[in-house]
Design an enzyme around this catalytic site. Structure first.
Site, PDB file in Angstrom:
ATOM      1  N   GLY A 171       0.485  -1.409   0.083  1.00  0.00           N
ATOM      2  CA  GLY A 171       0.294   0.323  -0.301  1.00  0.00           C
ATOM      3  C   GLY A 171       0.613   0.822   0.391  1.00  0.00           C
ATOM      4  O   GLY A 171       0.603   2.153  -0.788  1.00  0.00           O
ATOM      5  N   THR A 206       6.705  -6.491   5.501  1.00  0.00           N
ATOM      6  CA  THR A 206       5.806  -6.307   5.936  1.00  0.00           C
ATOM      7  C   THR A 206       6.371  -8.152   7.011  1.00  0.00           C
ATOM      8  O   THR A 206       6.718  -8.481   6.620  1.00  0.00           O
ATOM      9  CB  THR A 206       4.748  -7.275   4.757  1.00  0.00           C
ATOM     10  OG1 THR A 206       3.912  -8.036   5.600  1.00  0.00           O
ATOM     11  CG2 THR A 206       5.026  -7.459   3.807  1.00  0.00           C
ATOM     12  N   ASP A 225       4.079  -9.902   7.492  1.00  0.00           N
ATOM     13  CA  ASP A 225       3.115 -10.708   6.456  1.00  0.00           C
ATOM     14  C   ASP A 225       3.724 -12.084   5.336  1.00  0.00           C
ATOM     15  O   ASP A 225       3.632 -13.079   4.832  1.00  0.00           O
ATOM     16  CB  ASP A 225       2.027 -10.525   5.700  1.00  0.00           C
ATOM     17  CG  ASP A 225       0.961 -10.163   7.133  1.00  0.00           C
ATOM     18  OD1 ASP A 225       0.898 -10.192   8.413  1.00  0.00           O
ATOM     19  OD2 ASP A 225      -0.106 -10.024   7.117  1.00  0.00           O
ATOM     20  N   ARG A 285      -5.615 -31.310  25.677  1.00  0.00           N
ATOM     21  CA  ARG A 285      -6.473 -30.314  25.191  1.00  0.00           C
ATOM     22  C   ARG A 285      -6.387 -29.653  23.866  1.00  0.00           C
ATOM     23  O   ARG A 285      -5.408 -30.715  23.502  1.00  0.00           O
ATOM     24  CB  ARG A 285      -6.655 -28.984  26.179  1.00  0.00           C
ATOM     25  CG  ARG A 285      -7.476 -29.106  27.213  1.00  0.00           C
ATOM     26  CD  ARG A 285      -7.232 -27.179  27.605  1.00  0.00           C
ATOM     27  NE  ARG A 285      -7.976 -27.425  29.310  1.00  0.00           N
ATOM     28  CZ  ARG A 285      -7.651 -26.472  30.442  1.00  0.00           C
ATOM     29  NH1 ARG A 285      -6.305 -26.520  30.205  1.00  0.00           N
ATOM     30  NH2 ARG A 285      -8.627 -26.650  30.788  1.00  0.00           N
ATOM     31  N   MET A 321      -1.114 -13.537  12.646  1.00  0.00           N
ATOM     32  CA  MET A 321      -1.507 -12.993  11.685  1.00  0.00           C
ATOM     33  C   MET A 321      -1.547 -13.724  10.501  1.00  0.00           C
ATOM     34  O   MET A 321      -0.378 -14.358   9.755  1.00  0.00           O
ATOM     35  CB  MET A 321      -0.799 -11.649  11.847  1.00  0.00           C
ATOM     36  CG  MET A 321      -1.125 -10.967  13.395  1.00  0.00           C
ATOM     37  SD  MET A 321      -0.007  -8.882  12.997  1.00  0.00           S
ATOM     38  CE  MET A 321      -1.127  -7.962  14.717  1.00  0.00           C
ATOM     39  N   GLU A 371      -5.572 -15.143  11.185  1.00  0.00           N
ATOM     40  CA  GLU A 371      -6.476 -14.656  11.032  1.00  0.00           C
ATOM     41  C   GLU A 371      -7.294 -15.404   9.728  1.00  0.00           C
ATOM     42  O   GLU A 371      -8.684 -14.678   9.894  1.00  0.00           O
ATOM     43  CB  GLU A 371      -5.935 -13.167  11.228  1.00  0.00           C
ATOM     44  CG  GLU A 371      -5.371 -12.370  10.294  1.00  0.00           C
ATOM     45  CD  GLU A 371      -5.148 -11.307  10.924  1.00  0.00           C
ATOM     46  OE1 GLU A 371      -5.609 -10.420  11.391  1.00  0.00           O
ATOM     47  OE2 GLU A 371      -3.701 -11.057  10.188  1.00  0.00           O
ATOM     48  N   HIS A 376      -1.269  -8.846  18.382  1.00  0.00           N
ATOM     49  CA  HIS A 376       0.326  -7.849  17.914  1.00  0.00           C
ATOM     50  C   HIS A 376       1.269  -8.206  18.722  1.00  0.00           C
ATOM     51  O   HIS A 376       2.843  -7.345  18.705  1.00  0.00           O
ATOM     52  CB  HIS A 376      -0.056  -6.504  18.224  1.00  0.00           C
ATOM     53  CG  HIS A 376      -1.004  -6.256  17.010  1.00  0.00           C
ATOM     54  ND1 HIS A 376      -2.402  -5.420  16.840  1.00  0.00           N
ATOM     55  CD2 HIS A 376      -1.220  -4.685  16.347  1.00  0.00           C
ATOM     56  CE1 HIS A 376      -2.860  -5.848  16.699  1.00  0.00           C
ATOM     57  NE2 HIS A 376      -2.120  -4.531  15.563  1.00  0.00           N
ATOM     58  N   ARG A 390       4.026  -8.891  16.273  1.00  0.00           N
ATOM     59  CA  ARG A 390       5.020  -7.329  16.040  1.00  0.00           C
ATOM     60  C   ARG A 390       5.503  -6.836  16.796  1.00  0.00           C
ATOM     61  O   ARG A 390       6.829  -5.546  16.144  1.00  0.00           O
ATOM     62  CB  ARG A 390       4.170  -6.516  15.211  1.00  0.00           C
ATOM     63  CG  ARG A 390       2.994  -6.598  13.563  1.00  0.00           C
ATOM     64  CD  ARG A 390       2.702  -5.766  12.872  1.00  0.00           C
ATOM     65  NE  ARG A 390       2.384  -4.713  13.205  1.00  0.00           N
ATOM     66  CZ  ARG A 390       0.669  -4.314  12.768  1.00  0.00           C
ATOM     67  NH1 ARG A 390      -0.121  -4.893  12.606  1.00  0.00           N
ATOM     68  NH2 ARG A 390       0.758  -2.744  13.150  1.00  0.00           N
TER      69      ARG A 390
HETATM   70  O1  F6P Z   1      -0.360  -6.805   7.541  1.00  0.00           O
HETATM   71  C1  F6P Z   1       0.410  -6.281   8.162  1.00  0.00           C
HETATM   72  C2  F6P Z   1      -0.877  -6.545   9.228  1.00  0.00           C
HETATM   73  O2  F6P Z   1       0.125  -7.294  10.552  1.00  0.00           O
HETATM   74  C3  F6P Z   1      -1.944  -8.360   8.572  1.00  0.00           C
HETATM   75  O3  F6P Z   1      -1.201  -9.402   8.826  1.00  0.00           O
HETATM   76  C4  F6P Z   1      -3.216  -8.098   9.612  1.00  0.00           C
HETATM   77  O4  F6P Z   1      -3.886  -8.414   9.405  1.00  0.00           O
HETATM   78  C5  F6P Z   1      -2.632  -6.086  10.101  1.00  0.00           C
HETATM   79  O5  F6P Z   1      -1.598  -6.154  10.031  1.00  0.00           O
HETATM   80  C6  F6P Z   1      -3.587  -5.832  11.389  1.00  0.00           C
HETATM   81  O6  F6P Z   1      -3.333  -4.601  11.361  1.00  0.00           O
HETATM   82  P1  F6P Z   1      -4.078  -3.399  12.668  1.00  0.00           P
HETATM   83  O7  F6P Z   1      -1.916  -3.292  13.566  1.00  0.00           O
HETATM   84  O8  F6P Z   1      -4.508  -2.337  11.938  1.00  0.00           O
HETATM   85  O9  F6P Z   1      -4.619  -4.166  13.484  1.00  0.00           O
END
Ligand code: F6P
Length: 361
Positions: free
Chosen positions: A117, A139, A141, A176, A183, A236, A285, A288
Site C-alpha cells: 500500500g 511486512t 506477512d 486439550r 496474523m 487470521e 500484535h 509485531r
Molecule cells: O499487514 C500486516 C498485518 O500484521 C496483518 O497480518 C494484520 O491483519 C494487520 O497487519 C493488522 O493490522 P492492525 O495493526 O491495523 O490491526
C-alpha cells in the site's frame, strides 16, 4: 561526490526491523556520505501537518536503534495523501500539497519504507507529481512477491513458534486441543512456517478453505494413537469452505471492535464435532512488537544500505529486495503488481503434508 538531502518515512503496520533500516540509512548516508536525512513522522502525515513534523536524523540521534522494535518515526495505515479522511466521513486529495511541502523542504526525494500500500502511494507520488522515491519493502506477512523475504517475518515466526512451544506443554498436560491464531489476513506464511517449526498437527490458512470434519478426524486419529492433545495454528484470514465465520468486526464509535476470530470459528466447529476441551489463543500484535531477531537485523541493514546506494546511482523508482539470496532492486511498478500467497504447489506445503500436518482441504 554529490550530496543529497532526502526524506525517510515508515508507513503501514509496524514490523521488527524498521528502526534498523532507518539506522543503516542514516549511518551510511549521513555518517559516511555526508548527506542530510530528514525523518518524516507518521508516514506522509508529518509533512502535511502544520507545523511539519520532521527530524534532522544523525548517527547520534539514531544510536541504540538496531535492536529496538517499532519505528522511531511513527507510522499509520490511515495516511494516503491521495485520499485523506476529511473529518466528515469523506476523503480529500492532498497529494499536491504534499509534493509542494516536500519541495519546500528542499528534499530531492524520499525513502519510503512500507508494504504494498505504501509503495503504491510512493509510486503514485512519483508518477503524478514527479517526486522521486526509493522503496524498502516491509511486512511481517511476507506476502510481497518481489522479494524473497521481508524483515520482520522471521521475527514474527519466532514469536509464534515460541507461543506454540508453550502451548504444547500445557496442551499435553491437560489433554486439550489448543488453537493459536496468528496474523495473516490474506496469506498464510506465518501460520505455515510457525506451524512447521512448532510441530503443529494442523495448519489453517486463507489459501485453503477448510472442511472442519478433517480436523475433527485428525483429533480422533491422534487419540486412537494415545495422543490426547492437538495443536492447531490458524491464520487470521482462514475460513471454512462454506464461508460461514463468526462475526469478527463490530463497528464501534469511530473505529472497529475486533471480536470473535478465525480461531473462534474453528473452535466452535470442532466442539460441534468432537467431545474435546478446546482453548483458543489469539497472538495478535505480540507478533509485531518487540525487537527483530538477528536475521532481520542483518536484512534490514542490507536493505537500508542498498536504498542509499540506489539513490547514489540515480536509480529512483526502484525498490530494494532480496532475490535468490542477493540484495538487489526492482522497479516499484513491478514490485506492487503481484501479491504472494501460499500456492498449492509450494514445496513447504508438500513438506508439511509429508510429516502429517492436516490443512483441512
Ligand atoms: O499487514 C500486516 C498485518 O500484521 C496483518 O497480518 C494484520 O491483519 C494487520 O497487519 C493488522 O493490522 P492492525 O495493526 O491495523 O490491526
Amino acid at each position: 561526490m554529490a550530496t543529497h538531502r532526502i526524506g525517510i518515512l515508515t508507513g503501514g503496520g509496524d514490523a521488527p526491523g524498521l528502526n534498523a533500516v532507518i539506522r543503516a540509512v542514516v549511518k551510511y548516508a549521513v555518517g559516511k556520505l555526508h548527506w542530510q536525512v530528514i525523518g518524516i513522522e507518521d508516514s506522509f502525515n508529518g509533512m502535511l501537518d502544520a507545523p511539519r513534523r520532521l527530524h534532522d536524523l544523525t548517527p547520534r540521534s539514531c544510536q541504540g536503534l538496531l535492536h529496538r522494535g517499532g519505528t522511531i518515526l511513527g507510522t499509520t495505515n490511515k495516511g494516503d495523501p491521495f485520499a485523506m479522511p476529511d473529518g466528515s466521513g469523506g476523503h480529500t486529495d492532498r497529494s499536491g500539497e504534499l509534493a509542494a511541502a516536500i519541495r519546500a523542504e528542499g528534499l530531492e526525494g524520499l525513502i519510503v519504507i512500507g508494504g504494498d500500500g505504501t509503495q503504491a502511494i510512493g509510486l503514485r507520488l512519483m508518477d503524478t507529481h514527479g517526486i522521486p522515491v526509493v522503496g524498502v519493502p516491509k511486512t511481517i506477512d511476507n506476502d510481497l512477491s518481489a522479494t524473497d523475504l521481508t524483515f520482520g517475518f522471521i521475527s514474527a515466526v519466532e514469536t509464534a513458534t515460541d507461543a506454540l512451544d508453550r502451548l504444547h506443554t500445557t496442551a499435553e498436560s491437560h489433554d486439550r486441543v489448543m488453537l493459536l491464531e496468528v496474523m495473516g489476513r490474506d496469506a498464510g506464511w506465518i501460520a505455515l512456517w510457525a506451524g512447521v517449526a512448532g510441530g503443529a498437527d494442523c495448519i489453517v490458512i486463507p489459501e485453503i478453505p477448510y472442511d472442519a470434519d478433517r480436523f475433527a478426524a485428525k483429533i480422533k486419529e491422534r487419540r486412537m494413537r494415545g495422543r490426547h492433545f492437538t495443536i492447531i495454528v490458524v491464520a487470521e484470514g482462514a475460513a471454512p469452505k462454506d464461508g460461514n465465520t463468526l462475526p469478527s468486526e463490530v463497528p464501534h464509535g469511530i473505529g472497529t471492535l475486533h471480536t470473535a476470530s478465525a480461531a473462534h470459528t474453528l473452535a466452535k466447529l470442532l466442539t460441534e464435532r468432537v467431545d474435546v476441551d478446546v482453548r483458543t489463543t489469539v497472538l495478535g500484535h505480540l507478533q509485531r512488537g518487540g525487537g527483530p531477531v538477528a536475521f532481520d537485523r542483518v536484512l534490514a541493514t542490507e536493505f537500508g544500505v542498498r536504498a542509499v546506494e540506489l539513490i547514489n546511482a540515480g536509480q529512483w523508482g526502484d525498490m530494494v529486495r532480496l532475490n535468490k539470496g542477493k540484495v538487489t532492486s526492482v522497479p516499484i511498478r513491478d514490485a506492487v503488481a503481484e501479491y504472494r500467497t501460499v500456492e498449492e504447489n509450494h514445496p513447504l506445503l508438500a513438506v508439511a503434508r509429508s510429516v502429517g500436518i492436516e490443512f483441512g482441504g
